[in-house]
Design an enzyme around this catalytic site. Sequence first.
Site, mmCIF file in Angstrom:
data_model
loop_
_atom_site.group_PDB
_atom_site.id
_atom_site.type_symbol
_atom_site.label_atom_id
_atom_site.label_comp_id
_atom_site.label_asym_id
_atom_site.label_seq_id
_atom_site.Cartn_x
_atom_site.Cartn_y
_atom_site.Cartn_z
ATOM 1 N N ARG A 1 11.348 -2.766 5.159
ATOM 2 C CA ARG A 1 10.269 -2.046 4.474
ATOM 3 C C ARG A 1 10.735 -1.518 3.116
ATOM 4 N NH1 ARG A 1 7.440 3.489 5.458
ATOM 5 N NH2 ARG A 1 5.330 3.070 4.712
ATOM 6 N N HIS B 1 5.437 -6.205 10.904
ATOM 7 C CA HIS B 1 5.071 -5.135 11.841
ATOM 8 C C HIS B 1 5.279 -5.573 13.288
ATOM 9 C CE1 HIS B 1 2.378 -2.891 8.672
ATOM 10 N NE2 HIS B 1 3.671 -2.862 8.388
ATOM 11 N N ASN C 1 5.744 6.708 0.565
ATOM 12 C CA ASN C 1 7.161 6.762 0.948
ATOM 13 C C ASN C 1 7.605 8.125 1.467
ATOM 14 O OD1 ASN C 1 7.707 4.079 0.134
ATOM 15 N ND2 ASN C 1 7.962 4.741 -2.005
ATOM 16 N N HIS D 1 8.832 -2.178 -0.388
ATOM 17 C CA HIS D 1 8.377 -1.072 -1.237
ATOM 18 C C HIS D 1 9.112 -1.040 -2.576
ATOM 19 C CE1 HIS D 1 6.055 1.648 1.794
ATOM 20 N NE2 HIS D 1 5.786 0.373 1.953
HETATM 21 C C1 HEM Z 1 -0.240 -5.239 4.301
HETATM 22 C C2 HEM Z 1 -0.016 -4.054 3.846
HETATM 23 C C3 HEM Z 1 0.851 -3.057 4.563
HETATM 24 C C4 HEM Z 1 0.502 -1.808 4.907
HETATM 25 C C5 HEM Z 1 -0.815 -1.129 4.648
HETATM 26 C C6 HEM Z 1 1.621 -1.219 5.587
HETATM 27 C C7 HEM Z 1 1.666 0.072 6.050
HETATM 28 C C8 HEM Z 1 2.674 0.592 6.831
HETATM 29 C C9 HEM Z 1 2.657 1.904 7.398
HETATM 30 C C10 HEM Z 1 1.570 2.944 7.201
HETATM 31 C C11 HEM Z 1 3.778 2.050 8.133
HETATM 32 C C12 HEM Z 1 4.208 3.256 8.938
HETATM 33 C C13 HEM Z 1 4.944 4.244 8.052
HETATM 34 C C14 HEM Z 1 5.186 5.573 8.723
HETATM 35 O O1 HEM Z 1 4.513 5.877 9.703
HETATM 36 O O2 HEM Z 1 6.052 6.322 8.244
HETATM 37 C C15 HEM Z 1 4.515 0.822 8.024
HETATM 38 C C16 HEM Z 1 5.716 0.581 8.623
HETATM 39 C C17 HEM Z 1 6.420 -0.583 8.475
HETATM 40 N N1 HEM Z 1 6.125 -1.618 7.596
HETATM 41 FE FE1 HEM Z 1 4.370 -1.903 6.685
HETATM 42 N N2 HEM Z 1 2.641 -2.129 5.646
HETATM 43 C C18 HEM Z 1 2.213 -3.256 5.031
HETATM 44 C C19 HEM Z 1 2.964 -4.395 4.815
HETATM 45 C C20 HEM Z 1 4.281 -4.530 5.180
HETATM 46 C C21 HEM Z 1 5.153 -5.572 4.730
HETATM 47 C C22 HEM Z 1 4.765 -6.641 3.721
HETATM 48 C C23 HEM Z 1 6.363 -5.371 5.331
HETATM 49 C C24 HEM Z 1 7.631 -6.151 5.185
HETATM 50 C C25 HEM Z 1 7.700 -7.424 4.854
HETATM 51 C C26 HEM Z 1 6.228 -4.208 6.171
HETATM 52 C C27 HEM Z 1 7.199 -3.723 7.006
HETATM 53 C C28 HEM Z 1 7.076 -2.556 7.746
HETATM 54 C C29 HEM Z 1 8.005 -2.159 8.766
HETATM 55 C C30 HEM Z 1 9.158 -2.989 9.313
HETATM 56 C C31 HEM Z 1 7.625 -0.899 9.209
HETATM 57 C C32 HEM Z 1 8.340 -0.003 10.230
HETATM 58 C C33 HEM Z 1 9.335 0.856 9.454
HETATM 59 C C34 HEM Z 1 10.174 1.812 10.292
HETATM 60 O O3 HEM Z 1 10.176 1.764 11.514
HETATM 61 O O4 HEM Z 1 10.860 2.639 9.665
HETATM 62 N N3 HEM Z 1 4.971 -3.713 6.022
HETATM 63 N N4 HEM Z 1 3.821 -0.046 7.213
#
Ligand code: HEM
Length: 347
Positions: free
Chosen positions: A69, A200, A101, A73
């Site tokens: 992530r 995800h 973030n 970002h």
């Molecule tokens: C399509 C648009 C996307 C949205 C709206 C989105 C949104 C989010 C949100 C809201 C979270 C949770 C953050 C939290 O609760 O602190 C999250 C977590 C995460 N996102 Fe996305 N995301 C998107 C695309 C992506 C992409 C492109 C990747 C990587 C290629 C990604 C990888 C991750 C991962 C692995 C997590 C878990 C992080 C952790 O456990 O620390 N996301 N995302």
Amino acid sequence: MSSSSSSSSSCCTLLIGLLCVILLGGSLSHGQLSPTFYDSTCPNASNIVRGIIAEALKTDARIGGSLIRLHFHDCFVNGCDGSLLLNNSATIQSEKEAPPNNNSARGFGVVDNIKTALETACPATVSCADILAIAAEESVSLAGGPSWNVSLGRRDSTTANRTAAGLFLPGPTEALSVLKAKFLAVGLNSTDLVALSGAHTFGRAQCSTFINRLYNFSGSGNPDPTLNTTYLSTLQGICPQNGNTTVVTNLDLTTPDVFDNKYFSNLQSLEGLLQSDQELFSTTGDETVAIVNNFTANQTAFFASFVVSMIKMGNISPLTGTAGEIRLNCGKVNNSTGSDGLLYSSM
Ligand code: HEM
Ligand SMILES: *[C@@H]1O[C@H](CO)[C@@H](O)[C@H](O)[C@H]1NC(C)=O
Ligand SMILES: *[C@@H]1O[C@H](CO)[C@@H](O)[C@H](O)[C@H]1NC(C)=O
Ligand SMILES: *[C@@H]1O[C@H](CO)[C@@H](O)[C@H](O)[C@H]1NC(C)=O
Ligand SMILES: *[C@@H]1O[C@H](CO)[C@@H](O)[C@H](O)[C@H]1NC(C)=O
Ligand SMILES: *[C@@H]1O[C@H](CO)[C@@H](O)[C@H](O)[C@H]1NC(C)=O
Ligand SMILES: *[C@@H]1O[C@H](CO)[C@@H](O)[C@H](O)[C@H]1NC(C)=O
Ligand SMILES: *[C@@H]1O[C@H](CO)[C@@H](O)[C@H](O)[C@H]1NC(C)=O
Ligand SMILES: *[C@@H]1O[C@H](CO)[C@@H](O)[C@H](O)[C@H]1NC(C)=O
Ligand SMILES: *[C@@H]1O[C@H](CO)[C@@H](O)[C@H](O)[C@H]1NC(C)=O
Ligand SMILES: *[C@@H]1O[C@H](CO)[C@@H](O)[C@H](O)[C@H]1NC(C)=O
Ligand SMILES: *[C@@H]1O[C@H](CO)[C@@H](O)[C@H](O)[C@H]1NC(C)=O
Ligand SMILES: *[C@@H]1O[C@H](CO)[C@@H](O)[C@H](O)[C@H]1NC(C)=O
């Protein structure tokens, strides 16, 4: 064309040599990234990164998700230039504190550990932006996903832009049309959006990012109708109304820490966690629906697309050649850089 009045062969050799250096520098500064970039200067870089992530995974099962992530970002905000990693300073308002973030992006300590190990192995060589790209690949691979040759040679920014991070990073309650537009703005299409959302398949999200779906979706007085009712009950138990919205749950309820295609079958059973996840399947008529169905039916197709899309994302406006710098400490810019682009100060 005027010829030099000095025509000794040694001088010509020197001039040609200088010309070569200038041309090489010029081509590098506009150049493409390359998987072999550190082959002579830091051949063990990927193994060092992998080793530190493997160690961190022993006490933090979600760290791989957190690290990929960070790369995402970083890349969406003025390109993959390590800008996300900069702390606040007199001249920098960190991207870390931008709304998408703040109290959410994590893994910075592991990035610092990787940087320290790489500075020991090959001083002032591997950029922080490249560390994020390598860490993303190693995290996916360690979780059972595909491996790929990461394109390298990015350099680090000397600036950050918190405003841009707030504007360009996608949000979990945004409409599919907005998500598509934000991806298109950095050269990523609907296939990339669906494939990359497949990240995800591991990691966690806080109640604050999906509670909008649980009780009063879009002011309707009811939960999101595209949320599986059994899963809804589970989530309401985890995130009670007026409860602690920093509690986290798995983004993939089926195989929480494995990199596989279960994320997509979850969407088919209305078990996507975020609104932005479920929209990919539940927006009837959109081209993303068939892509979800493809990736559900064929994990090989998902992995192949994911690799292509990760390389595309990693290519977003990198700094190369002599642009930017190789930060010694990912959290702050170097004091100064010489004409050779190397740094001249202590950490
Ligand atoms: C399509 C648009 C996307 C949205 C709206 C989105 C949104 C989010 C949100 C809201 C979270 C949770 C953050 C939290 O609760 O602190 C999250 C977590 C995460 N996102 Fe996305 N995301 C998107 C695309 C992506 C992409 C492109 C990747 C990587 C290629 C990604 C990888 C991750 C991962 C692995 C997590 C878990 C992080 C952790 O456990 O620390 N996301 N995302
Ligand atoms: C490369 O790094 C790994 C992980 O730190 C280490 O086990 C291995 O000995 C290193 N190999 C070389 C040739 O330095
Ligand atoms: C980031 O979150 C902290 C609370 O954890 C808060 O004090 C700070 O003001 C937030 N930063 C911004 C820029 O909103
Ligand atoms: C990476 O590139 C090398 C050399 O070109 C190749 O042998 C290897 O199969 C590639 N690895 C992957 C995972 O694509
Ligand atoms: C930061 O990004 C915003 C939004 O793209 C832009 O308007 C602003 O000029 C940028 N600031 C700097 C200092 O580049
Ligand atoms: C997205 O771009 C890739 C090339 O990177 C291409 O193969 C794919 O068909 C495109 N998808 C759409 C929906 O245009
Ligand atoms: C749901 O939200 C709307 C708009 O914010 C509000 O008017 C309504 O009272 C809420 N309904 C319930 C049951 O809380
Ligand atoms: C809220 O939940 C988080 C994560 O589980 C926990 O660390 C924190 O202590 C909780 N806060 C309160 C006020 O209970
Ligand atoms: C809800 O989830 C359960 C368990 O995965 C599944 O059996 C059921 O088919 C889902 N319901 C819908 C409407 O998809
Ligand atoms: C799955 O996808 C791969 C990669 O696109 C393709 O080669 C293969 O034929 C597909 N398998 C099936 C059963 O469709
Ligand atoms: C499924 O995805 C694979 C890999 O991206 C692609 O080659 C194939 O054309 C797709 N099939 C369909 C039916 O969309
Ligand atoms: C950046 O901030 C984090 C915590 O907020 C800290 O752990 C790290 O050491 C800082 N890095 C620098 C270079 O100040
Ligand atoms: C580098 O900057 C720090 C403050 O950011 C300062 O304390 C230090 O003296 C500087 N070092 C050099 C070599 O200029």
